[in-house]
Scaffold this motif. Structure first.
Motif, short mmCIF file in Angstrom:
data_model
loop_
_atom_site.label_atom_id
_atom_site.label_comp_id
_atom_site.label_asym_id
_atom_site.label_seq_id
_atom_site.Cartn_x
_atom_site.Cartn_y
_atom_site.Cartn_z
N LEU A 169 0.85 -1.25 -0.16
CA LEU A 169 -0.16 0.24 0.03
C LEU A 169 0.74 1.26 -0.03
CD1 LEU A 169 -3.00 -0.88 2.21
CD2 LEU A 169 -2.57 -1.54 -0.15
N CYS A 170 2.28 1.03 -0.19
CA CYS A 170 3.10 2.17 -0.14
C CYS A 170 4.35 1.48 -0.58
CB CYS A 170 3.28 3.19 0.97
SG CYS A 170 3.82 2.48 2.59
N ALA A 171 5.34 2.38 -1.31
CA ALA A 171 6.53 1.66 -1.81
C ALA A 171 7.71 1.68 -0.18
CB ALA A 171 7.20 2.60 -2.87
N ILE A 172 7.42 2.36 0.45
CA ILE A 172 8.45 2.54 1.31
C ILE A 172 7.65 3.53 2.69
CG2 ILE A 172 9.44 4.86 0.40
CD1 ILE A 172 12.00 3.46 1.18
N ALA A 173 8.31 3.68 3.87
CA ALA A 173 7.51 4.33 4.84
C ALA A 173 8.42 4.95 5.83
CB ALA A 173 6.27 3.39 5.62
N GLN A 174 8.03 6.09 6.27
CA GLN A 174 8.50 6.65 7.76
C GLN A 174 8.01 6.24 8.80
OE1 GLN A 174 6.67 9.11 9.22
NE2 GLN A 174 8.20 9.56 10.94
N GLY A 175 8.57 5.88 9.90
CA GLY A 175 8.19 5.61 11.16
C GLY A 175 9.06 6.09 12.16
N SER A 176 8.81 5.76 13.43
CA SER A 176 9.62 6.31 14.44
C SER A 176 9.36 5.26 15.50
CB SER A 176 8.84 7.88 15.07
OG SER A 176 7.48 7.42 15.42
N ASP A 177 10.54 5.31 16.68
CA ASP A 177 11.01 4.31 17.23
C ASP A 177 11.46 4.85 18.79
OD1 ASP A 177 12.30 2.27 18.84
OD2 ASP A 177 12.30 1.10 16.75
N GLY A 178 10.47 4.69 19.73
CA GLY A 178 10.99 5.24 20.95
C GLY A 178 11.16 4.08 22.09
N GLY A 179 10.79 2.80 21.62
CA GLY A 179 11.06 1.74 22.52
C GLY A 179 11.04 0.34 21.64
N GLY A 180 10.92 0.38 20.21
CA GLY A 180 10.97 -0.68 19.39
C GLY A 180 9.50 -0.26 18.42
N SER A 181 9.48 0.89 18.32
CA SER A 181 8.06 1.11 17.49
C SER A 181 8.17 1.09 15.91
CB SER A 181 7.54 2.55 18.00
OG SER A 181 7.00 2.50 19.07
N ILE A 182 9.57 0.89 15.66
CA ILE A 182 9.87 0.66 14.13
C ILE A 182 10.26 -0.67 14.05
CG2 ILE A 182 11.56 0.89 12.40
CD1 ILE A 182 11.92 3.82 12.68
N ARG A 183 10.94 -1.40 14.95
CA ARG A 183 11.60 -2.71 14.73
C ARG A 183 10.45 -3.68 15.09
NH1 ARG A 183 15.56 -1.74 19.60
NH2 ARG A 183 14.20 -0.01 19.45
N GLY A 184 9.63 -3.42 16.09
CA GLY A 184 8.41 -4.51 16.31
C GLY A 184 7.50 -4.53 15.25
N PRO A 185 7.08 -3.53 14.84
CA PRO A 185 5.95 -3.89 13.56
C PRO A 185 6.82 -4.27 12.39
CG PRO A 185 5.73 -1.65 14.44
CD PRO A 185 6.88 -2.09 15.18
N ALA A 186 7.87 -4.05 12.15
CA ALA A 186 8.74 -4.44 10.88
C ALA A 186 9.12 -6.10 11.07
CB ALA A 186 10.23 -4.08 10.85
N ALA A 187 9.04 -6.47 12.55
CA ALA A 187 9.21 -7.86 12.59
C ALA A 187 7.86 -8.39 12.46
CB ALA A 187 9.60 -7.93 14.18
N CYS A 188 6.77 -7.90 13.16
CA CYS A 188 5.53 -8.77 12.89
C CYS A 188 5.07 -8.54 11.43
CB CYS A 188 4.49 -7.60 13.62
SG CYS A 188 4.57 -7.75 15.50
#
Length: 464
Positions: A169-188
């Motif tokens: 639904l997009c080619a690429i995305a900006q995210g933010s991470d204060g305690g895993g908030s990029i890494r966790g969704p990427a993993a899921c």
């Protein structure tokens, strides 16, 4: 190329297709808007779709294309922005329906850089309220769902971003991470997520209110795409409280370089919070075996994270009070966190303790280059699985689930989440690489080596 293949084409390749006039920015945007219209009602990955603005921008860029002599690196490529970040003229509600009319009049610094790189903004992706939770189920919005299995969460708080990338639904995305908030969704969601070093990406034009634990970062389907977006977002903006020099060579360039023989440590538990379950442990052990086959020196050892738990909680939960949002319009969990807010003295004492433990953790890296950890300690939860728990019960479950992620936020070290396979439910398995301070280049080069040895780009969720 059919529209599905085009939607799943890496962002860097899309940029080249545009340069070669094989596809136009308008064609790309129309592909994604059609997919969003069809799939977002099931996924809940976007809060706001900027269809009118995206089409207007795409038309303008398409008209520019024949006469353009030089183009920015991602000219005409669609991207999404997390709904914790400001885009001028577009609602930013932080996952709270009472703020639907909160319309900022400025772009965040990362959004400015993203626009300057030629990207076209498709919309604002779903987040948990204030980014507080590792699942994305804010009251008043449809829950974000995992495209690999709609019964499960895509993680949080960048859950909408990761789900959108994974589902095409997009080619690429900006995210933010204060305690895993990029890494966790990427993993899921089975995609790549980079949390950069502290000071790599600016918080301009405002500031950092969490003593450096949070940062913007990138989510993509390939290491190269994630690295290239990090190149775009990186860099000092006047007034930043801390900053790093621009990378040389670029992060994209190091994806084409071999990392050499690295000293790598690994662990599958985070005392005193627990041990990874079988799926998360398997991801680490598979990666360790592959690293050994690639010629790296690997040993099982880990820093002592135990002293970090209490002070990090104090700093992290202060985000609710710092938001200034009245308690009566917050979700129960955030109201409970607000009631637990520490005094200014207690907060500063927690920062002092967190920094002291961070020094000890970073000292561990004197003898190693990379630490391999699980991203979370157990597999994704079902949507609504914790909905009937008390705030206190939920809080403790969150801490035990995301335990491998906060140390890199506390220390400011870079970390990458990489997909490594699938479990028996068809959900992605992932692994986390943590590097020395400011050593994204080492992590990115190693991640690209792992990606080349065991490619995952060919995998797509059936829903997509």
């Amino acid at each position: 190329m059919n529209q599905v293949d085009l939607a799943f084409t890496p962002a860097l390749e899309q940029a080249q297709l545009i340069r070669r006039r094989e596809v136009s920015p308008l064609e790309l945007v129309e592909v994604y808007l059609e997919r969003i219209s069809k799939l977002n009602p099931q996924l809940g990955s976007y809060f706001t779709v900027m269809a009118e603005q995206a089409i207007a921008d795409a038309k303008a860029k398409t008209e520019m294309l024949p006469s353009a002599s030089e183009l920015p690196p991602f000219f005409g490529v669609p991207i999404s922005i997390k709904d914790l970040n400001h885009v001028a003229g577009i609602p930013c509600n932080y996952g709270n329906p009472a703020l639907l009319n909160n319309i900022p009049d400025y772009d965040d610094g990362v959004v400015v850089k993203i626009k300057q790189a030629g990207f076209i903004l498709l919309g604002k992706t779903a987040t948990s309220e204030l980014g507080s939770f590792p699942y994305t189920e804010p009251t008043g919005f449809p829950p974000a769902r995992n495209p690999w299995n709609l019964e499960y969460t895509p993680g949080g708080s960048s859950g909408g971003a990761a789900a959108a990338v994974a589902a095409g639904l997009c080619a690429i995305a900006q995210g933010s991470d204060g305690g895993g908030s990029i890494r966790g969704p990427a993993a899921c969601c089975g995609v790549v997520g980079i949390k950069p070093s502290r000071g790599r990406v600016s918080h301009a034009p405002v500031g950092d209110r969490l003593s450096g634990i949070a940062t913007n970062g990138s989510i993509a389907r390939t290491v190269a795409d994630a690295a290239a977006l990090l190149d775009v977002m990186s860099g000092y903006i006047v007034g930043d409280p801390y900053w790093l020099s621009d990378p040389e060579p670029s992060f994209l360039a190091v994806t084409k370089e071999q990392p050499g023989s690295l000293r790598i440590a690994y662990a599958t538990s985070i005392p005193p919070l627990g041990k990874a379950n079988a799926n998360c442990e398997q991801g680490v052990l598979q990666t360790v075996q592959l690293l050994q086959e690639l010629g790296h020196t690997v040993e099982q050892k880990s820093p002592d994270f135990s002293g970090l738990v209490e002070p990090f909680q104090v700093v992290w939960q202060s985000n609710v009070a710092a938001s200034g949002i009245p308690a009566q319009i917050l979700q129960p969990m955030n109201r409970w966190l607000l009631a637990r807010t520490s005094s200014a003295g207690e907060y500063l004492q927690a920062v002092y303790q967190m920094q002291a433990v961070a020094r000890q953790i970073i000292a561990f890296f004197d003898s190693i280059d990379v630490l391999v950890l699980p991203v979370y300690l157990h597999s994704p939860i079902r949507v609504g699985e914790w909905a009937n728990l008390s705030p206190e019960e939920t809080f403790h479950k969150i801490i035990s689930w995301v335990a491998p992620c906060p140390p890199a936020n506390a220390t400011g070290q870079p970390a990458i989440a990489l997909p490594v396979g699938f479990d028996e439910l068809g959900l992605p398995m992932s692994v986390q690489l943590v590097g020395r301070p400011a050593a994204e280049a080492t992590l990115i080069s190693l991640a690209a080596q792992l990606e080349a040895a065991k490619p995952w780009i060919q995998h797509r969720p059936a829903l997509g």
